[in-house]
Write an enzyme that holds these catalytic residues in place. Sequence first.
Site, mmCIF file in Angstrom:
data_model
loop_
_atom_site.group_PDB
_atom_site.id
_atom_site.type_symbol
_atom_site.label_atom_id
_atom_site.label_comp_id
_atom_site.label_asym_id
_atom_site.label_seq_id
_atom_site.Cartn_x
_atom_site.Cartn_y
_atom_site.Cartn_z
ATOM 1 N N ASP A 80 0.835 -1.209 0.000
ATOM 2 C CA ASP A 80 0.000 0.000 0.000
ATOM 3 C C ASP A 80 0.862 1.249 0.000
ATOM 4 O O ASP A 80 1.429 1.632 1.018
ATOM 5 C CB ASP A 80 -0.907 0.004 1.230
ATOM 6 C CG ASP A 80 -2.030 -1.007 1.106
ATOM 7 O OD1 ASP A 80 -2.205 -1.825 2.008
ATOM 8 O OD2 ASP A 80 -2.711 -0.979 0.066
ATOM 9 N N GLY A 100 -6.457 4.857 3.256
ATOM 10 C CA GLY A 100 -5.523 5.632 4.074
ATOM 11 C C GLY A 100 -4.996 4.873 5.264
ATOM 12 O O GLY A 100 -3.861 5.076 5.680
ATOM 13 N N PHE A 101 -5.832 3.984 5.805
ATOM 14 C CA PHE A 101 -5.402 3.300 7.029
ATOM 15 C C PHE A 101 -5.913 1.857 7.060
ATOM 16 O O PHE A 101 -6.968 1.557 6.510
ATOM 17 C CB PHE A 101 -5.926 4.057 8.269
ATOM 18 C CG PHE A 101 -5.437 5.480 8.336
ATOM 19 C CD1 PHE A 101 -6.180 6.505 7.759
ATOM 20 C CD2 PHE A 101 -4.205 5.783 8.924
ATOM 21 C CE1 PHE A 101 -5.721 7.807 7.779
ATOM 22 C CE2 PHE A 101 -3.739 7.090 8.947
ATOM 23 C CZ PHE A 101 -4.500 8.101 8.371
ATOM 24 N N ASP A 121 -10.795 -4.374 -0.904
ATOM 25 C CA ASP A 121 -9.714 -3.965 0.000
ATOM 26 C C ASP A 121 -10.268 -3.063 1.097
ATOM 27 O O ASP A 121 -10.768 -1.977 0.822
ATOM 28 C CB ASP A 121 -8.656 -3.217 -0.824
ATOM 29 C CG ASP A 121 -7.502 -2.718 0.016
ATOM 30 O OD1 ASP A 121 -6.569 -2.139 -0.558
ATOM 31 O OD2 ASP A 121 -7.537 -2.895 1.249
ATOM 32 N N GLY A 122 -10.166 -3.588 2.345
ATOM 33 C CA GLY A 122 -10.540 -2.736 3.474
ATOM 34 C C GLY A 122 -11.611 -3.368 4.326
ATOM 35 O O GLY A 122 -12.724 -3.581 3.855
ATOM 36 N N GLY A 123 -11.239 -3.693 5.564
ATOM 37 C CA GLY A 123 -12.223 -4.261 6.499
ATOM 38 C C GLY A 123 -12.598 -5.689 6.182
ATOM 39 O O GLY A 123 -13.662 -6.172 6.580
#
Length: 218
Positions: A34, A141-142, A174-176
Amino acid sequence: MVEIVPSILSADFTRLGEQVRDAETGGAGRIQIDVMDGHFVPNITMGPLVVEAVRRSTRLPLEAHLMITNPQEYIQTFAQAGADVIIVHQEVCPHLHRVIQQVKATGRRVGVALNPSTPVFLLKDVLSLLDMVLIMTVNPGFGGQDFIPETLPKIVELRRMLAERNLSCDIEVDGGISEKTAASVVKAGANLLVAGSSVYNQRETVKQAIERLQRAAT
Ligand code: DX5
């Protein structure tokens, strides 16, 4: 075939090479890196130097997820650093068709990422050129953020668009992504599930985490 794609964002950077090898021996088929520049997203993470280091640590294909403005200026750099797949964000590519051509000219695979609020129809005229579409299921971002369920219909719509055009492009999310959300994204049509904090969670080995997510996804 549904695949868990470890993101090194949540890895222990004091032993990054070991954590990358843990993902490889743990069954991962590719690794995501990332890249964030503090402009496109409110965080600064890693760049081509880390791609080169990860390249020396594994034979797995590497995805460079460029969460940066002006990605067209860095395509060659990330290709030379060892990225096999280069993913740019639609939101920062007014000349997206040209950037896609630029990535393909390096011989690498090309992906386009969409933030949660960016509709999939914006890609309809370039879908046939893509190896992958990355649907962000958090605001980038995170790591460690909560999954945004409103992104599920986008995955369904994209899978329908690909089927209508008889295209075999991967759908990555992508994400969670965790054991709680993996089945829903696969049901919606995703086949590549990026996971950072649920893979590198310090509570279990990377292999155990990947296997747990793989079970939840199938
Ligand atoms: C953007 C990053 C993260 C990361 C995965 O924020 O792209 O989504 O890869 O983070 P987790 O799996 O911890 O949500």
